[in-house]
Each structure stands twice: as structure tokens, then as C-alpha cells.
Design an enzyme around this catalytic site. Structure first.
Site, PDB file in Angstrom:
ATOM      1  N   GLY A  48       0.772  -1.246   0.000  1.00 10.49           N
ATOM      2  CA  GLY A  48       0.000   0.000   0.000  1.00 10.49           C
ATOM      3  C   GLY A  48       0.797   1.287   0.000  1.00 10.49           C
ATOM      4  CG  ASP A 103      -1.211   1.537   3.255  1.00 13.70           C
ATOM      5  OD1 ASP A 103      -0.871   1.273   4.433  1.00 13.70           O
ATOM      6  OD2 ASP A 103      -1.804   0.707   2.533  1.00 13.70           O
ATOM      7  CG  ASP A 106      -8.383   0.064   9.880  1.00 15.81           C
ATOM      8  OD1 ASP A 106      -9.171   1.002   9.993  1.00 15.81           O
ATOM      9  OD2 ASP A 106      -8.767  -1.109   9.756  1.00 15.81           O
ATOM     10  CG  PHE A 156     -12.761  -0.161   2.503  1.00 14.79           C
ATOM     11  CD1 PHE A 156     -11.821  -0.939   3.169  1.00 14.79           C
ATOM     12  CD2 PHE A 156     -12.750  -0.152   1.112  1.00 14.79           C
ATOM     13  CE1 PHE A 156     -10.902  -1.708   2.461  1.00 14.79           C
ATOM     14  CE2 PHE A 156     -11.843  -0.920   0.396  1.00 14.79           C
ATOM     15  CZ  PHE A 156     -10.916  -1.695   1.076  1.00 14.79           C
ATOM     16  CB  VAL A 157     -10.076   5.059   1.899  1.00 17.18           C
ATOM     17  CG1 VAL A 157     -10.954   6.005   2.687  1.00 17.18           C
ATOM     18  CG2 VAL A 157      -8.896   4.592   2.750  1.00 17.18           C
ATOM     19  CG  ASP A 163      -5.905  -3.864  -2.336  1.00 15.80           C
ATOM     20  OD1 ASP A 163      -5.588  -3.495  -1.178  1.00 15.80           O
ATOM     21  OD2 ASP A 163      -6.195  -5.036  -2.605  1.00 15.80           O
ATOM     22  NE  ARG A 169      -2.269  -3.295  -4.099  1.00 15.04           N
ATOM     23  CZ  ARG A 169      -2.395  -3.400  -2.786  1.00 15.04           C
ATOM     24  NH1 ARG A 169      -2.283  -2.345  -2.026  1.00 15.04           N
ATOM     25  NH2 ARG A 169      -2.644  -4.571  -2.219  1.00 15.04           N
TER      26      ARG A 169
HETATM   27  P1  5GP Z   1      -4.337  -2.270  10.573  1.00 17.90           P
HETATM   28  O1  5GP Z   1      -3.464  -3.398  11.001  1.00 17.90           O
HETATM   29  O2  5GP Z   1      -3.889  -0.926  11.089  1.00 17.90           O
HETATM   30  O3  5GP Z   1      -5.785  -2.535  10.933  1.00 17.90           O
HETATM   31  O4  5GP Z   1      -4.350  -2.179   8.988  1.00 17.90           O
HETATM   32  C1  5GP Z   1      -3.439  -2.872   8.221  1.00 17.90           C
HETATM   33  C2  5GP Z   1      -3.643  -2.796   6.767  1.00 17.90           C
HETATM   34  O5  5GP Z   1      -5.027  -2.969   6.427  1.00 17.90           O
HETATM   35  C3  5GP Z   1      -3.251  -1.477   6.130  1.00 17.90           C
HETATM   36  O6  5GP Z   1      -1.867  -1.358   5.921  1.00 17.90           O
HETATM   37  C4  5GP Z   1      -4.023  -1.592   4.821  1.00 17.90           C
HETATM   38  O7  5GP Z   1      -3.317  -2.374   3.903  1.00 17.90           O
HETATM   39  C5  5GP Z   1      -5.292  -2.301   5.235  1.00 17.90           C
HETATM   40  N1  5GP Z   1      -6.369  -1.322   5.459  1.00 17.90           N
HETATM   41  C6  5GP Z   1      -6.811  -0.798   6.614  1.00 17.90           C
HETATM   42  N2  5GP Z   1      -7.819   0.084   6.386  1.00 17.90           N
HETATM   43  C7  5GP Z   1      -7.986   0.127   5.045  1.00 17.90           C
HETATM   44  C8  5GP Z   1      -8.871   0.865   4.172  1.00 17.90           C
HETATM   45  O8  5GP Z   1      -9.716   1.689   4.564  1.00 17.90           O
HETATM   46  N3  5GP Z   1      -8.729   0.614   2.834  1.00 17.90           N
HETATM   47  C9  5GP Z   1      -7.833  -0.267   2.322  1.00 17.90           C
HETATM   48  N4  5GP Z   1      -7.809  -0.406   1.006  1.00 17.90           N
HETATM   49  N5  5GP Z   1      -6.982  -0.966   3.113  1.00 17.90           N
HETATM   50  C10 5GP Z   1      -7.066  -0.767   4.455  1.00 17.90           C
END
Ligand code: 5GP
Length: 178
Positions: A48, A103, A106, A156-157, A163, A169
Site C-alpha cells: 500500500g 499507507d 487502521d 473503507f478507502v 486496494d 491501487r
Molecule cells: P491495521 O493493522 O492498522 O488494521 O491495517 C493494516 C492494513 O489494512 C493497512 O496497511 C491496509 O493495507 C489495510 N487497510 C486498513 N484500512 C484500510 C482501508 O480503509 N482501505 C484499504 N484499502 N486498506 C485498508
């Protein structure tokens, strides 16, 4: 083109590329000041971060090194659930100034795993630079999250490196699901 479809979902623009570029330039200027004379090592988290990493580093004028890592998640067989593994960390980080480029943060669980791995190597400093951050989704505070492009709602973005099931992407703007 304001509204787009990817697979079964519709998305609308949240952040235009011009807005992302201006913010990225400001973060780059800040990094040039904060790490002047320290030769930091930037570690991008794939997939990402690839566009943000490229655009950010064009704004970084100080001497620095660049690496990429990848984190794989899979369901474990024990009660702790998801197991994460980091690949690609080949350079020694001992006594280095490390800047992790993400990127999006979350839940922060991926980042917590990466940080634990990096701290094992006893770097001089560790900072995280994330383009996007969803404060409402964060599970545990992350002390190293120093540089944030944009705080966004818990939605969600896609786009600009992010992606939806493999697609989106390459979009130059960032879109939110509608
Ligand atoms: P985390 O471990 O902080 O929950 O998120 C890890 C990964 O989940 C991020 O690096 C990303 O790849 C994916 N992710 C989290 N939120 C989003 C979102 O809103 N959109 C997309 N496309 N990927 C996300």
C-alpha cells in the site's frame, strides 16, 4: 470522474491528488528539518505505501537510505488468532534512525507487529509516517506515530496505493466507499 465502481462497490473522492501532494510536501519539509545530518533509513510497508513512499521521498532532500518490507497475515491454529510475519528486513537497524512509511493506520495491529520487530534491533530512534490514520479504529495507542498526512473517518478507502480486493491501487486520488 467523481464516482467510480470497483467490483461490487461504489466510491467517491475523499482526497484529491493535489491535496495529497501538498500535504506530502509539508511532511517532507518537516522530515528534512527533523533528520538533518542523521541519514535515516526509510522503510516502506508494501504494497500500500508504494506511491506515498515515492512521492514523499521526492520531497526528502537529506541523505537517507530506502528499504521496503512486507507483512503477511494468516490465521493461526492457537487462540491468539492472526499470526503476522515480516519479510524483507535485511539491513541492520542497530543505532539507526528508522522511519516507517505506511499507507494507513487502521486498527494499528500491523504496525504494532512491525514496531516490535524493529525495536528488537535496537535502533537509535523509530518514527512512523502514515499517509492516512483512522483514530476511531485504533486499538492501542502508538507512541511512534509522529507524522500523519490525514486523519480520516472510520470508512473503507481505496486509491493512491490502497486496494479493494486487488484493484484501485493505481488511482491517483483517494476514494471513500459510498
Ligand atoms: P491495521 O493493522 O492498522 O488494521 O491495517 C493494516 C492494513 O489494512 C493497512 O496497511 C491496509 O493495507 C489495510 N487497510 C486498513 N484500512 C484500510 C482501508 O480503509 N482501505 C484499504 N484499502 N486498506 C485498508
Amino acid at each position: 470522474m467523481n464516482k467510480i465502481q470497483i467490483h461490487d462497490k461504489y466510491f467517491e473522492i475523499l482526497l484529491e491528488n493535489d491535496t495529497i501532494s501538498k500535504r506530502t510536501r509539508l511532511i517532507g519539509i518537516q522530515l528534512n528539518v527533523d533528520f538533518d545530518g542523521r541519514c535515516p533509513i526509510f522503510i516502506g510497508v508494501l504494497n500500500g505505501s508504494f506511491l506515498f513512499m515515492a512521492d514523499l521521498l521526492k520531497e526528502v532532500a537529506i541523505s537517507c537510505e530506502v528499504e521496503f518490507i512486507r507483512v503477511a497475515s494468516y490465521e493461526g491454529t492457537n487462540s491468539s488468532g492472526k499470526i503476522q510475519e515480516t519479510f524483507g528486513l535485511s539491513t541492520s537497524l542497530k543505532d539507526r534512525d528508522v522511519i516507517i512509511v505506511e499507507d494507513i493506520v487502521d486498527t494499528g495491529l500491523t504496525l504494532a507487529h512491525i514496531l516490535a520487530k524493529i525495536h528488537e534491533q535496537k535502533p537509535a530512534s523509530v518514527n512512523v509516517c502514515s499517509l492516512l490514520y483512522k483514530p476511531a479504529a485504533l486499538k492501542n495507542p502508538i507512541a511512534e506515530l509522529t507524522y500523519v498526512g490525514f486523519e480520516i473517518p472510520n470508512e473503507f478507502v481505496v486509491g493512491y496505493g490502497l486496494d479493494y480486493n486487488g484493484l484501485g491501487r493505481n488511482l491517483k486520488d483517494i476514494y471513500r466507499v459510498v
